[in-house]
Design an enzyme around this catalytic site. Sequence first.
Site, short mmCIF file in Angstrom:
data_model
loop_
_atom_site.label_atom_id
_atom_site.label_comp_id
_atom_site.label_asym_id
_atom_site.label_seq_id
_atom_site.Cartn_x
_atom_site.Cartn_y
_atom_site.Cartn_z
N HIS A 1 23.47 -1.64 15.70
CA HIS A 1 25.22 -2.15 17.02
C HIS A 1 26.67 -1.55 16.34
O HIS A 1 26.93 -1.34 15.17
CB HIS A 1 25.37 -3.61 15.97
CG HIS A 1 26.60 -5.10 17.12
ND1 HIS A 1 26.06 -5.20 18.04
CD2 HIS A 1 27.94 -4.57 16.74
CE1 HIS A 1 27.17 -5.92 18.44
NE2 HIS A 1 28.12 -5.31 18.22
N CYS A 2 27.35 -0.98 17.40
CA CYS A 2 28.25 -0.35 17.03
C CYS A 2 29.71 -0.90 17.29
O CYS A 2 29.79 -0.88 17.99
CB CYS A 2 28.49 0.90 17.91
SG CYS A 2 29.76 2.76 17.56
N PRO A 3 30.45 -1.10 16.37
CA PRO A 3 31.11 -2.00 16.06
C PRO A 3 32.92 -1.47 16.75
O PRO A 3 33.44 -1.97 17.85
CB PRO A 3 32.67 -2.65 15.03
CG PRO A 3 31.49 -1.28 14.12
CD PRO A 3 30.27 -1.30 15.32
N GLY B 1 31.52 -1.02 20.36
CA GLY B 1 31.69 -3.01 20.92
C GLY B 1 29.91 -3.36 21.41
O GLY B 1 29.85 -4.32 21.94
#
Lengths: 156, 372
Positions: B197-199, B202
Amino acid sequence: MPFHNLQELRHSASLATKVFIQRDYSDGTICKFLTKFPAELDSRIERSLFEETVKTLNCYYAEAEKIGSQSYLEGCLACATAYIIFLCMETRYEKILKKISMYIQEQNEKIYAPRGLLLTDPIERGMRVIEISIFEDSGSTSSSSTGSSPSSATAQ
Amino acid sequence: MLDGRRAPRRMKNREYQQIDPQALATPPPRPPPEHMPKRARRKWEVFPGKNRFCCDGRIIVARQSGVLPLTLALIVLTSGLFFIFDCPFLVEHLTGCIPAIGGVLFVFVIISLLQTSFTDPGILPRATPEEAADIEKQIDNPTGLSSSYRPPPRTKEVVINQQVVKLKYCFTCKIFRPPRTSHCSLCDNCVERFDHHCPWVGNCVGKRNYRFFYTFIVSLSFLTAFIFGCATTHLALRSQGGNGLVVALQASPASALELVVCFFSVWSIVGLSGFHTYLVAANLTTNEDIKGSWSGKSGNEDVGNPYSYNSIIKNCCSVLCGPMPPSLIDRRGFVPSDDSVQTRPVEIELPAAKNDINMEKDCLDFALSCAG
């Protein structure tokens, strides 16, 4: 069994149970379904017809996910256009999904509905299962051990 | 309005409960026609995960998209400064190709970033109640229909390419996860070929948007390096001819800002690109690499990964140029008001009490037949 078409099936039958054909992961993550014949369908349909349907579906999915020159071309073209082409064009996979949908409809009309069964397109179940709904004729007593509502008065 | 609402709680229990066979035998008592919803709702409105939807379901983002605006702002700001302050000088002194190259890279970066953020990463829809009940039947549960009891973790084993792979059961989605699928707790979805999950983006990175993500980080590496190089050249050219570096910096402070931003980002982004290039060549996901799923067992080289084609080119092609799988969650489809394959709709009028008694009896028969 006296179901002549899908319309009759939907309006005059009651749902007895559903059987789920699970995915076969022995070849990796490609979409493929098990061809094992479920016991619940034993009295409803011939094994060969069922296996034929599942094998044809597996072939369609294999063709959709095949990595060959056509998919490379599509992929490289998409990359070169910063993938905008996916917004405009229907991918090969989507075209094959439409073919699959038509195939399932045809199978339902010709083979499954006359036997009181209904196939659900796997795409509607997240490609996890092929859902086969087993219907009982609402007039007859249910022969299988399932809870179809027997108190329906008139079917129409 | 535009935000997706969560599904009704009937699909998601706080604590684990045995699937009620009543859901399978007959549907719940149907409300009278005047209580039916007036307009058909689209499926994104009842989506049970933690995603948000825009443009009537065309765009999907994770709930926490907090850092995406920052990412966009940094990229647009730095590129903007480059085009406004560095390009005129460099076009004059070097070549007119510079803004052209910069422009192409910038467009690639922005488009692939937006596509990574707004594409469904490969979310698996949750199991229908009948499916979940069917899975329950197949798993031995000797304690029967007890509630508030969490059964032991369930796994299923499959053999892929002569390698035993364990499939885990997802309690939230009520499915056995396909191979390489993982449940993202931030988005509350199972995602196929889950990478991470890449912040910054997003969104989760999974099967469907991995190629966009890879294009994004590679083109961003080139863009960052390019801007860094151009800003350095700009300052170098300005400080020649008798002026010092300080004068050059005073003449073009924007270049200094670009240098700082690019200097700090280029290491991490180029490093990330290199890492993902390795993953693509080995047909691995970040998740598998971090967990060491296929390595570290006996010190052999990649013999453990059953998904690898054992050819770098084939791996790259299959990951980046493979066919684009469809979205499985059908965001813009309509929620069926009555399912066409379930028991017939309200045409059949039955006294409610009689229906209930029969339903109970049938359910008891069904439950006994399940247990027996």
